[in-house]
Design a protein around this motif. Structure first.
Motif, PDB file in Angstrom:
ATOM      1  N   LYS A  75       0.835  -1.206   0.000  1.00  0.00           N
ATOM      2  CA  LYS A  75       0.000   0.000   0.000  1.00  0.00           C
ATOM      3  C   LYS A  75       0.868   1.254   0.000  1.00  0.00           C
ATOM      4  CE  LYS A  75      -3.673   2.348   2.435  1.00  0.00           C
ATOM      5  NZ  LYS A  75      -4.545   2.410   3.587  1.00  0.00           N
ATOM      6  N   ASN A  76       1.942   1.227   0.774  1.00  0.00           N
ATOM      7  CA  ASN A  76       2.853   2.376   0.813  1.00  0.00           C
ATOM      8  C   ASN A  76       3.534   2.587  -0.539  1.00  0.00           C
ATOM      9  OD1 ASN A  76       2.278   2.975   3.477  1.00  0.00           O
ATOM     10  ND2 ASN A  76       3.952   1.733   4.272  1.00  0.00           N
ATOM     11  N   VAL A  77       3.947   1.516  -1.178  1.00  0.00           N
ATOM     12  CA  VAL A  77       4.586   1.616  -2.486  1.00  0.00           C
ATOM     13  C   VAL A  77       3.619   2.223  -3.500  1.00  0.00           C
ATOM     14  CG1 VAL A  77       5.480   0.260  -4.432  1.00  0.00           C
ATOM     15  CG2 VAL A  77       6.255  -0.227  -2.107  1.00  0.00           C
ATOM     16  N   THR A 109      -0.024   4.601 -16.879  1.00  0.00           N
ATOM     17  CA  THR A 109       0.142   4.497 -15.427  1.00  0.00           C
ATOM     18  C   THR A 109       0.277   3.045 -14.998  1.00  0.00           C
ATOM     19  OG1 THR A 109      -1.067   6.560 -15.062  1.00  0.00           O
ATOM     20  CG2 THR A 109      -0.937   5.031 -13.202  1.00  0.00           C
ATOM     21  N   LEU A 110      -0.559   2.163 -15.538  1.00  0.00           N
ATOM     22  CA  LEU A 110      -0.502   0.756 -15.142  1.00  0.00           C
ATOM     23  C   LEU A 110       0.792   0.095 -15.612  1.00  0.00           C
ATOM     24  CD1 LEU A 110      -4.228  -0.287 -15.587  1.00  0.00           C
ATOM     25  CD2 LEU A 110      -2.987   0.147 -13.454  1.00  0.00           C
ATOM     26  N   LYS A 111       1.308   0.496 -16.767  1.00  0.00           N
ATOM     27  CA  LYS A 111       2.610  -0.025 -17.213  1.00  0.00           C
ATOM     28  C   LYS A 111       3.696   0.386 -16.226  1.00  0.00           C
ATOM     29  CE  LYS A 111       1.877  -0.272 -22.196  1.00  0.00           C
ATOM     30  NZ  LYS A 111       2.209   0.315 -23.507  1.00  0.00           N
ATOM     31  N   LYS A 112       3.682   1.652 -15.826  1.00  0.00           N
ATOM     32  CA  LYS A 112       4.672   2.145 -14.867  1.00  0.00           C
ATOM     33  C   LYS A 112       4.516   1.439 -13.517  1.00  0.00           C
ATOM     34  CE  LYS A 112       4.878   6.773 -16.904  1.00  0.00           C
ATOM     35  NZ  LYS A 112       4.466   8.177 -16.720  1.00  0.00           N
ATOM     36  N   ARG A 156       3.329  -1.585 -13.004  1.00  0.00           N
ATOM     37  CA  ARG A 156       3.837  -2.960 -13.143  1.00  0.00           C
ATOM     38  C   ARG A 156       5.352  -2.992 -13.002  1.00  0.00           C
ATOM     39  NH1 ARG A 156       0.721  -3.058 -17.702  1.00  0.00           N
ATOM     40  NH2 ARG A 156      -1.396  -3.561 -17.157  1.00  0.00           N
ATOM     41  N   VAL A 157       6.023  -2.021 -13.626  1.00  0.00           N
ATOM     42  CA  VAL A 157       7.485  -1.955 -13.528  1.00  0.00           C
ATOM     43  C   VAL A 157       7.895  -1.727 -12.074  1.00  0.00           C
ATOM     44  CG1 VAL A 157       9.521  -0.587 -14.155  1.00  0.00           C
ATOM     45  CG2 VAL A 157       7.851  -1.211 -15.903  1.00  0.00           C
TER      46      VAL A 157
END
Length: 189
Positions: A122-124, A171-174, A176-177
């Motif tokens: 959650k913090n990440v 955003t979701l690609k970032k 996932r990385v």
């Protein structure tokens, strides 16, 4: 024990192509539970998980006459993964993951590894969200925390649905990385 339970998956597929409902039922019975667990572990939403499995098995029955696979188990898992990805992309099950994260914040700190891992996750995600450009951050927040559809987000922010989709895809690609880096890091500890 039915006589179909001793058949291999390959034998069942051959019978399925001949519209054998008992073979179809055996395939379903043999694989449903594991596929359910696999999909539910990602979606965390029972209704969405059941929808995914229904779509997969309905497609197999509808296309049974031309259904040729070498490895039924691998095919079923791939089909479920594909449908799960579609469900997530379409927002059908987006709340499950984020609801689980939000529930932690209301609990007292515990000592279980699972709670600590979820808090860290959650913090990440919170830190990741803060690092996003303003518009992307707002789109992400509305999508994942308020569970708004792309159309609703576009209307609220006075932007096109395509722009919302572009923000979410990027955003979701970032994310996932970021999460893959975190998981690689966690493996060492």
């Amino acid at each position: 024990m039915s006589s179909y339970s001793v058949l291999t998956d390959s034998e069942l597929v051959v019978l399925l192509r001949g519209s054998n409902t008992a073979a179809y039922t055996q395939i379903y019975t043999r694989h449903w539970s594991a596929l359910y667990r696999s999909a539910y572990n990602v979606l965390r939403d029972e209704a969405a998980t059941l929808d995914v499995l229904q779509e997969v098995f309905a497609w197999i029955w509808s296309n049974r006459e031309n259904f040729h696979v070498d490895n039924l188990r691998a095919y079923l898992y791939a089909a479920v993964r594909f449908k799960v990805a579609n469900a997530l992309r379409e927002g059908k099950a987006r709340s499950g993951f984020f609801t689980a994260l939000e529930q932690i914040s209301g609990h007292e700190p515990g000592f279980s590894d699972e709670t600590l891992e979820l808090k860290e996750l959650k913090n990440v995600i919170a830190e990741f969200t803060r690092s996003l450009p303003e518009k992307a951050r707002e789109v992400f927040r509305l999508s994942r925390y308020e569970q708004l559809s792309n159309k609703e987000i576009a209307s609220r922010l006075d932007i096109s649905e395509k722009t919302v989709e572009n923000h979410m895809t990027s955003t979701l690609k970032k994310l996932r990385v970021t999460l893959s880096r975190l998981s690689a890091y966690m493996i060492f500890f």
